[in-house]
Scaffold this motif. Structure first.
Motif, PDB file in Angstrom:
ATOM      1  N   ARG A   1     132.913 102.109 126.366  1.00  0.00           N
ATOM      2  CA  ARG A   1     132.567 100.879 126.078  1.00  0.00           C
ATOM      3  C   ARG A   1     130.426 100.879 125.819  1.00  0.00           C
ATOM      4  NH1 ARG A   1     134.180 101.593 131.628  1.00  0.00           N
ATOM      5  NH2 ARG A   1     135.367  99.573 132.951  1.00  0.00           N
ATOM      6  N   LYS A   2     131.241  99.712 124.509  1.00  0.00           N
ATOM      7  CA  LYS A   2     130.141  99.802 123.906  1.00  0.00           C
ATOM      8  C   LYS A   2     130.180  98.262 123.899  1.00  0.00           C
ATOM      9  CE  LYS A   2     129.737 101.083 119.352  1.00  0.00           C
ATOM     10  NZ  LYS A   2     130.278 101.215 117.610  1.00  0.00           N
ATOM     11  N   THR A   3     128.055  98.152 123.360  1.00  0.00           N
ATOM     12  CA  THR A   3     127.725  97.232 123.243  1.00  0.00           C
ATOM     13  C   THR A   3     127.401  96.522 121.492  1.00  0.00           C
ATOM     14  OG1 THR A   3     126.185  97.300 124.918  1.00  0.00           O
ATOM     15  CG2 THR A   3     125.663  95.721 123.310  1.00  0.00           C
ATOM     16  N   GLU A   4     128.517  95.416 120.993  1.00  0.00           N
ATOM     17  CA  GLU A   4     127.963  95.428 119.853  1.00  0.00           C
ATOM     18  C   GLU A   4     127.593  93.972 119.141  1.00  0.00           C
ATOM     19  OE1 GLU A   4     132.240  96.071 117.503  1.00  0.00           O
ATOM     20  OE2 GLU A   4     131.833  97.469 117.674  1.00  0.00           O
ATOM     21  N   THR A   5     127.452  93.551 118.456  1.00  0.00           N
ATOM     22  CA  THR A   5     126.801  92.128 117.823  1.00  0.00           C
ATOM     23  C   THR A   5     128.073  91.427 117.501  1.00  0.00           C
ATOM     24  OG1 THR A   5     124.214  93.043 118.049  1.00  0.00           O
ATOM     25  CG2 THR A   5     124.794  90.552 117.120  1.00  0.00           C
ATOM     26  N   ASP A   6     128.119  90.387 117.746  1.00  0.00           N
ATOM     27  CA  ASP A   6     129.002  89.163 117.376  1.00  0.00           C
ATOM     28  C   ASP A   6     128.500  88.710 116.080  1.00  0.00           C
ATOM     29  OD1 ASP A   6     128.043  87.214 118.348  1.00  0.00           O
ATOM     30  OD2 ASP A   6     129.553  86.942 120.086  1.00  0.00           O
ATOM     31  N   ALA A   7     129.050  87.215 115.576  1.00  0.00           N
ATOM     32  CA  ALA A   7     129.162  87.114 114.358  1.00  0.00           C
ATOM     33  C   ALA A   7     128.001  85.580 114.473  1.00  0.00           C
ATOM     34  CB  ALA A   7     130.229  86.182 113.622  1.00  0.00           C
ATOM     35  N   THR A   8     127.873  85.689 116.073  1.00  0.00           N
ATOM     36  CA  THR A   8     126.787  84.274 116.581  1.00  0.00           C
ATOM     37  C   THR A   8     125.692  85.496 116.818  1.00  0.00           C
ATOM     38  OG1 THR A   8     127.515  84.791 118.834  1.00  0.00           O
ATOM     39  CG2 THR A   8     128.510  82.790 117.306  1.00  0.00           C
ATOM     40  N   GLY A   9     125.309  86.638 116.916  1.00  0.00           N
ATOM     41  CA  GLY A   9     124.588  87.123 116.601  1.00  0.00           C
ATOM     42  C   GLY A   9     124.336  87.517 117.890  1.00  0.00           C
ATOM     43  N   LYS A  10     125.039  87.013 119.012  1.00  0.00           N
ATOM     44  CA  LYS A  10     125.315  87.606 120.774  1.00  0.00           C
ATOM     45  C   LYS A  10     125.736  89.119 120.498  1.00  0.00           C
ATOM     46  CE  LYS A  10     126.861  86.202 124.971  1.00  0.00           C
ATOM     47  NZ  LYS A  10     127.762  84.680 125.762  1.00  0.00           N
ATOM     48  N   ASP A  11     124.691  89.786 121.269  1.00  0.00           N
ATOM     49  CA  ASP A  11     125.748  90.765 121.828  1.00  0.00           C
ATOM     50  C   ASP A  11     127.116  91.179 123.480  1.00  0.00           C
ATOM     51  OD1 ASP A  11     123.747  91.827 120.726  1.00  0.00           O
ATOM     52  OD2 ASP A  11     121.861  92.139 122.155  1.00  0.00           O
ATOM     53  N   CYS A  12     127.532  91.811 122.950  1.00  0.00           N
ATOM     54  CA  CYS A  12     128.968  91.662 123.722  1.00  0.00           C
ATOM     55  C   CYS A  12     129.401  93.202 124.139  1.00  0.00           C
ATOM     56  CB  CYS A  12     130.107  90.801 123.364  1.00  0.00           C
ATOM     57  SG  CYS A  12     130.854  91.195 121.595  1.00  0.00           S
ATOM     58  N   GLU A  13     130.509  93.173 125.377  1.00  0.00           N
ATOM     59  CA  GLU A  13     130.841  94.980 125.355  1.00  0.00           C
ATOM     60  C   GLU A  13     131.788  94.941 125.125  1.00  0.00           C
ATOM     61  OE1 GLU A  13     130.751  96.631 129.578  1.00  0.00           O
ATOM     62  OE2 GLU A  13     128.925  97.575 129.442  1.00  0.00           O
ATOM     63  N   ILE A  14     132.415  95.826 124.532  1.00  0.00           N
ATOM     64  CA  ILE A  14     133.659  96.175 124.300  1.00  0.00           C
ATOM     65  C   ILE A  14     134.145  97.105 125.246  1.00  0.00           C
ATOM     66  CG2 ILE A  14     133.920  94.165 122.091  1.00  0.00           C
ATOM     67  CD1 ILE A  14     133.692  97.418 120.576  1.00  0.00           C
ATOM     68  N   GLU A  15     135.290  97.500 125.035  1.00  0.00           N
ATOM     69  CA  GLU A  15     136.114  98.473 125.810  1.00  0.00           C
ATOM     70  C   GLU A  15     136.989  99.796 124.728  1.00  0.00           C
ATOM     71  OE1 GLU A  15     137.803  97.621 129.819  1.00  0.00           O
ATOM     72  OE2 GLU A  15     135.897  97.667 129.938  1.00  0.00           O
ATOM     73  N   ILE A  16     136.590 100.886 124.835  1.00  0.00           N
ATOM     74  CA  ILE A  16     137.258 101.451 123.703  1.00  0.00           C
ATOM     75  C   ILE A  16     138.207 102.366 124.218  1.00  0.00           C
ATOM     76  CG2 ILE A  16     137.355 102.529 121.291  1.00  0.00           C
ATOM     77  CD1 ILE A  16     134.692 101.829 121.023  1.00  0.00           C
ATOM     78  N   PRO A  17     139.262 101.961 124.331  1.00  0.00           N
ATOM     79  CA  PRO A  17     140.604 103.306 124.626  1.00  0.00           C
ATOM     80  C   PRO A  17     139.977 104.876 124.190  1.00  0.00           C
ATOM     81  CG  PRO A  17     141.834 101.849 124.114  1.00  0.00           C
ATOM     82  CD  PRO A  17     140.634 100.714 123.782  1.00  0.00           C
ATOM     83  N   PHE A  18     140.587 106.105 125.117  1.00  0.00           N
ATOM     84  CA  PHE A  18     141.038 106.771 123.899  1.00  0.00           C
ATOM     85  C   PHE A  18     141.038 107.946 125.053  1.00  0.00           C
ATOM     86  CE2 PHE A  18     136.656 107.697 127.247  1.00  0.00           C
ATOM     87  CZ  PHE A  18     136.894 109.107 126.989  1.00  0.00           C
ATOM     88  N   MET A  19     141.931 109.245 123.807  1.00  0.00           N
ATOM     89  CA  MET A  19     142.632 110.095 124.988  1.00  0.00           C
ATOM     90  C   MET A  19     142.033 111.147 124.357  1.00  0.00           C
ATOM     91  SD  MET A  19     146.718 110.861 125.805  1.00  0.00           S
ATOM     92  CE  MET A  19     146.748 108.750 126.348  1.00  0.00           C
ATOM     93  N   LYS A  20     142.004 112.372 125.223  1.00  0.00           N
ATOM     94  CA  LYS A  20     141.896 113.778 124.594  1.00  0.00           C
ATOM     95  C   LYS A  20     142.587 114.993 125.767  1.00  0.00           C
ATOM     96  CE  LYS A  20     137.826 114.713 127.686  1.00  0.00           C
ATOM     97  NZ  LYS A  20     136.142 115.141 127.737  1.00  0.00           N
ATOM     98  N   GLY A  21     142.819 116.140 125.348  1.00  0.00           N
ATOM     99  CA  GLY A  21     142.771 116.792 125.729  1.00  0.00           C
ATOM    100  C   GLY A  21     142.402 118.044 125.936  1.00  0.00           C
TER     101      GLY A  21
END
Length: 298
Positions: free
Chosen positions: A100-120
């Protein structure tokens, strides 16, 4: 040279098994090392592995003759007072999650996004480790009474409330009228063969639009989408068999799908991951139809 990614490494292993004429999700039932009873592979804390990790560790057990169903990392073994034998080779399992990562969108609003990952990461079978406490080395014991296992399977399939019709000499799932057709149990060589076949067809049953709505673009019998659905049903039946203590037998017609599976694996390195995930989803759905402890006691 760059190390192959995890999708490529596992896909190449499954391809090699299929080209050798073996299906790793069926092989354990022929292994004397598993003491006649199949169970899902277990982590060091007794929690069962899920999805593709089941297939990977079953295949490793057969290839190396391991008698235990328990696996752990080098560090976990050390923390329990054990030591991996010198020269022992570990086995690959996978871990998937989301960041889970917080990014700033085009309007300047912070939003949380999910980034899937896999590791062995690498695990070792208990048979490869010395000095562990006795409770870590205990193997699952075979159920002494087969009738009990049949009764458990009977209750499980009944609880799904699937329309299961008996008669004839073919087993199949008919999606339009939405029913499972099974030969009578007396037509099978053993009760376990009946329940194993039913597990396969019940996995197909979960694909109905009103359940999991699973579709791979199948248009006719034997095409690529059909073969992929068969792979999901095979894996789902294997997972269910481990949960219910039944021993599935490979069905003759499934050998005709190997060419389709090999084609899918060679063309898409995520093919087996997706099939295993769909099979696990189907099994989870079926378990979700079972009564709770309170309901069962009522």
């Amino acid at each position: 040279m760059a190390k192959p990614d995890i999708y490529t490494r596992i896909t190449e292993k499954i391809i090699a098994d299929l080209e050798a004429g073996t299906k790793p999700w069926h092989k354990p039932w022929n292994a004397e090392t598993l003491a006649g009873r199949v169970t899902r592979p277990l982590r060091h804390n007794g929690i069962a592995y899920r999805g593709l990790n089941i297939i990977l560790l079953w295949a490793a057990s057969v290839a190396h003759g391991y008698g235990s169903q328990t696996w752990m990392t080098y560090r976990q073994a050390h923390e329990l007072g054990g030591q991996v034998r010198k020269g022992s080779k570990g086995h690959l399992v996978i871990y998937a999650n989301k960041l889970r990562k917080t990014e700033t969108d085009a309007t300047g609003k912070d939003c949380e996004i999910e980034i899937p990952f896999m590791k062995g990461y690498t695990v070792f079978n208990v048979d490869q480790i010395e000095g562990l406490p006795k409770h870590c080395c205990a193997n699952a014991q075979q159920d002494p009474v087969i009738v009990e296992r049949d009764a458990i399977a009977e209750r499980f399939f009944t609880a799904t409330q699937a329309d299961i019709r008996h008669g004839g000499n073919q087993a199949y799932y008919a999606v339009e009228p939405d029913y499972v057709k099974m030969p009578p149990i007396e037509a099978f060589e053993a009760p376990e063969a009946y329940y194993a076949t039913l597990a396969h067809e019940i996995t197909h049953w979960t694909r109905h639009p009103e359940r999991l709505d699973r579709c791979f673009g199948r248009k006719r019998w034997g095409d690529h989408g059909y073969a992929k659905e068969e792979l999901v049903a095979e894996l789902g039946a294997a997972f269910l068999a481990a949960d219910l203590g039944i021993s599935p037998e490979p069905r003759d017609e499934h050998s005709s799908y190997i060419a389709h599976w090999l084609s899918g694996l060679r063309n898409d390195k995520r093919f087996i991951f997706q099939a295993a995930a769909q099979a696990q989803r189907a099994v989870d759905y079926l378990h979700g139809l079972q009564p709770t402890a309170d309901e069962a006691a009522a």
